[in-house]
Design a protein around this motif. Structure first.
Motif, PDB file in Angstrom:
ATOM      1  N   ASN A 161       0.856  -1.395   0.108  1.00  0.00           N
ATOM      2  CA  ASN A 161       0.005   0.164  -0.099  1.00  0.00           C
ATOM      3  C   ASN A 161       0.829   1.369  -0.066  1.00  0.00           C
ATOM      4  O   ASN A 161       1.956   1.213   0.781  1.00  0.00           O
ATOM      5  N   ARG A 162       0.570   2.307  -0.767  1.00  0.00           N
ATOM      6  CA  ARG A 162       1.191   3.411  -0.964  1.00  0.00           C
ATOM      7  C   ARG A 162       1.551   4.099   0.399  1.00  0.00           C
ATOM      8  O   ARG A 162       2.411   4.671   0.572  1.00  0.00           O
ATOM      9  N   GLY A 207      -6.469  -4.149  -1.755  1.00  0.00           N
ATOM     10  CA  GLY A 207      -7.768  -3.168  -1.663  1.00  0.00           C
ATOM     11  C   GLY A 207      -9.031  -3.922  -1.197  1.00  0.00           C
ATOM     12  O   GLY A 207      -9.831  -3.098  -0.691  1.00  0.00           O
ATOM     13  N   ILE A 208      -9.120  -5.209  -1.570  1.00  0.00           N
ATOM     14  CA  ILE A 208     -10.336  -6.025  -1.096  1.00  0.00           C
ATOM     15  C   ILE A 208     -10.020  -6.842   0.141  1.00  0.00           C
ATOM     16  O   ILE A 208     -10.546  -7.573   0.546  1.00  0.00           O
ATOM     17  N   GLY A 209      -8.751  -6.533   0.830  1.00  0.00           N
ATOM     18  CA  GLY A 209      -8.532  -7.244   2.062  1.00  0.00           C
ATOM     19  C   GLY A 209      -7.957  -8.565   2.172  1.00  0.00           C
ATOM     20  O   GLY A 209      -8.096  -9.134   2.813  1.00  0.00           O
ATOM     21  N   THR A 227      -0.134   0.319 -13.545  1.00  0.00           N
ATOM     22  CA  THR A 227      -1.264  -0.329 -12.779  1.00  0.00           C
ATOM     23  C   THR A 227      -1.081  -0.444 -11.389  1.00  0.00           C
ATOM     24  O   THR A 227      -2.079  -0.219 -10.570  1.00  0.00           O
ATOM     25  N   LEU A 228       0.105  -0.380 -10.837  1.00  0.00           N
ATOM     26  CA  LEU A 228       0.451  -0.328  -9.107  1.00  0.00           C
ATOM     27  C   LEU A 228      -0.053   1.070  -8.986  1.00  0.00           C
ATOM     28  O   LEU A 228      -0.983   1.241  -7.934  1.00  0.00           O
ATOM     29  N   PHE A 229       0.353   2.138  -9.579  1.00  0.00           N
ATOM     30  CA  PHE A 229      -0.192   3.599  -9.280  1.00  0.00           C
ATOM     31  C   PHE A 229      -1.720   3.588  -9.082  1.00  0.00           C
ATOM     32  O   PHE A 229      -2.090   4.229  -8.224  1.00  0.00           O
ATOM     33  N   THR A 230      -2.372   3.146 -10.095  1.00  0.00           N
ATOM     34  CA  THR A 230      -3.940   3.410 -10.137  1.00  0.00           C
ATOM     35  C   THR A 230      -4.511   2.648  -9.055  1.00  0.00           C
ATOM     36  O   THR A 230      -5.535   2.744  -8.743  1.00  0.00           O
ATOM     37  N   ASN A 231      -3.814   1.478  -8.604  1.00  0.00           N
ATOM     38  CA  ASN A 231      -4.422   0.729  -7.544  1.00  0.00           C
ATOM     39  C   ASN A 231      -3.954   1.232  -6.019  1.00  0.00           C
ATOM     40  O   ASN A 231      -4.021   0.490  -5.122  1.00  0.00           O
ATOM     41  N   GLY A 232      -3.256   2.216  -6.045  1.00  0.00           N
ATOM     42  CA  GLY A 232      -2.689   2.752  -4.802  1.00  0.00           C
ATOM     43  C   GLY A 232      -1.515   2.222  -4.071  1.00  0.00           C
ATOM     44  O   GLY A 232      -1.199   1.913  -2.897  1.00  0.00           O
TER      45      GLY A 232
END
Ligand code: PRT
Ligand code: ZN
Length: 296
Positions: free
Chosen positions: A110-111, A159-161, A175-180
């Motif tokens: 996570n960012r 993102g979905i735990g 892709t990583l960036f847009t998914n935080g």
């Protein structure tokens, strides 16, 4: 190699190659063969095709299956990503890096996580489609983490735990960036490679050597540029000293008195730096031309 007739004349003998049916490596694989002078009709809806001007049979397969087909000698050789070769651990020999399909297998978190070193991963869940390579990385670094194997959309796992970290292929990083997510470790640098079966027959090896000779000439040409420039004769010594050339540069007199044309080959890596120096040394009318094949 004189124990058999020229295989290029014996139509029953073919080098069997496996390439990706569709996906990121498909077009570049066919393009490389084309640059090697091998014409193959497009195989989007076909499983098998033949080259019209080289003894080659082409199998279009899912990339994940290519190492197995080559190990089993269904195909003699294959073009496939190193990531697949090392994850699948099949008994095949990696012969040549092909210079396309470049990416890295990377761990991302996570960012907003404070990631100072690899110990962060201890006790965490890592989602990936590359369990073998990730486990190897964890073992080499004495990290105790749980691997959660999933087959696709790995980047949505945090993102979905489902996991606190992921390990997936990255090229641009968008892709990583847009998914935080942020990239924190590189597990493997990868590109497409040519693999071969360990027990290739003599004739197949002979044909592979022919193909490799062409592939290497194409790769070399891509890394080099042909350069032509005009120089006043009194500057020639300085300008020639800046040019590596294959042996030494070609120098030809120009129609104008006191000037010469200089021809040479420059590698992509040193290109810009040398061009600047050439200009500063008095070179004019610099032309840079791509090279199609380079045989040295
Ligand atoms: O159907 P088949 O099984 O044959 O294809 P596939 O869907 O499994 O594979 P495909 O076509 O996606 O990729 C084939 C090969 O291309 C991989 O095995 C790698 O060797 C290579 N390659 C190079 C990549 C990438 N770059 C890449 N960026 N493979 C996948 N990606 C994906 C990555 O998984 C992530 O989803 O692209 C996304 C990240 O890209 P960026 O640019 O946003 O970082
Ligand atoms: Zn695949």
């Amino acid at each position: 190699m004189d124990s058999f007739n020229d295989p290029l004349k014996d139509e029953s003998i073919k080098l069997k190659i496996a390439i990706q049916k569709s996906g990121r490596l498909h077009d570049d694989s066919l393009r490389l063969l084309k640059e090697c002078g091998i014409e193959i009709s497009n195989g989007v809806n076909k499983l098998k095709s033949e080259a019209s001007n080289f003894p080659m049979e082409v199998y279009f397969l899912r990339d994940d299956d290519i190492p197995q087909y080559v190990e089993d000698a269904v195909a003699d050789i294959g073009f496939v990503g190193e990531n697949i070769v090392y994850e699948k651990k099949k008994k095949v020999e990696v012969v040549e890096k092909l210079g396309f399909g470049k990416c890295r297998l990377a761990i991302a978190v996570n960012r907003h996580d404070e990631y100072s070193d690899r110990s962060f991963l201890n006790g965490k869940k890592i989602a990936t489609s590359y369990p073998v390579l990730v486990q190897q990385f964890l073992d080499e670094n004495n990290i105790n983490a749980e691997i959660h194997e999933i087959s696709g959309s790995v980047e949505i796992a945090p993102g979905i735990g489902l996991a606190e970290a992921i390990c997936d292929l990255v090229s641009s990083g968008s892709t990583l960036f847009t998914n935080g997510l942020k990239e924190v470790e590189t597990v493997l640098q990868s590109q497409a490679v040519l693999i071969k079966n360990y027990q290739l027959g003599h004739v197949q090896q002979y044909l592979l050597d022919k193909l490799l000779f062409r592939i290497r000439a194409v790769k070399k040409a891509k890394n080099n540029k042909y350069i032509l420039l005009n120089a006043p004769n009194e500057k020639l010594t300085e300008i020639i000293s800046l040019l590596p050339g294959m042996k030494s540069p070609t120098v030809l007199p120009l129609a104008i008195e006191g000037w010469s044309s200089v021809h040479s080959v420059l590698s992509e890596n040193e290109f810009w730096e040398i061009i600047e120096k050439l200009k500063a040394a008095g070179a004019q009318g610099i032309l840079v031309v791509p090279i199609e094949k380079m045989i040295i």
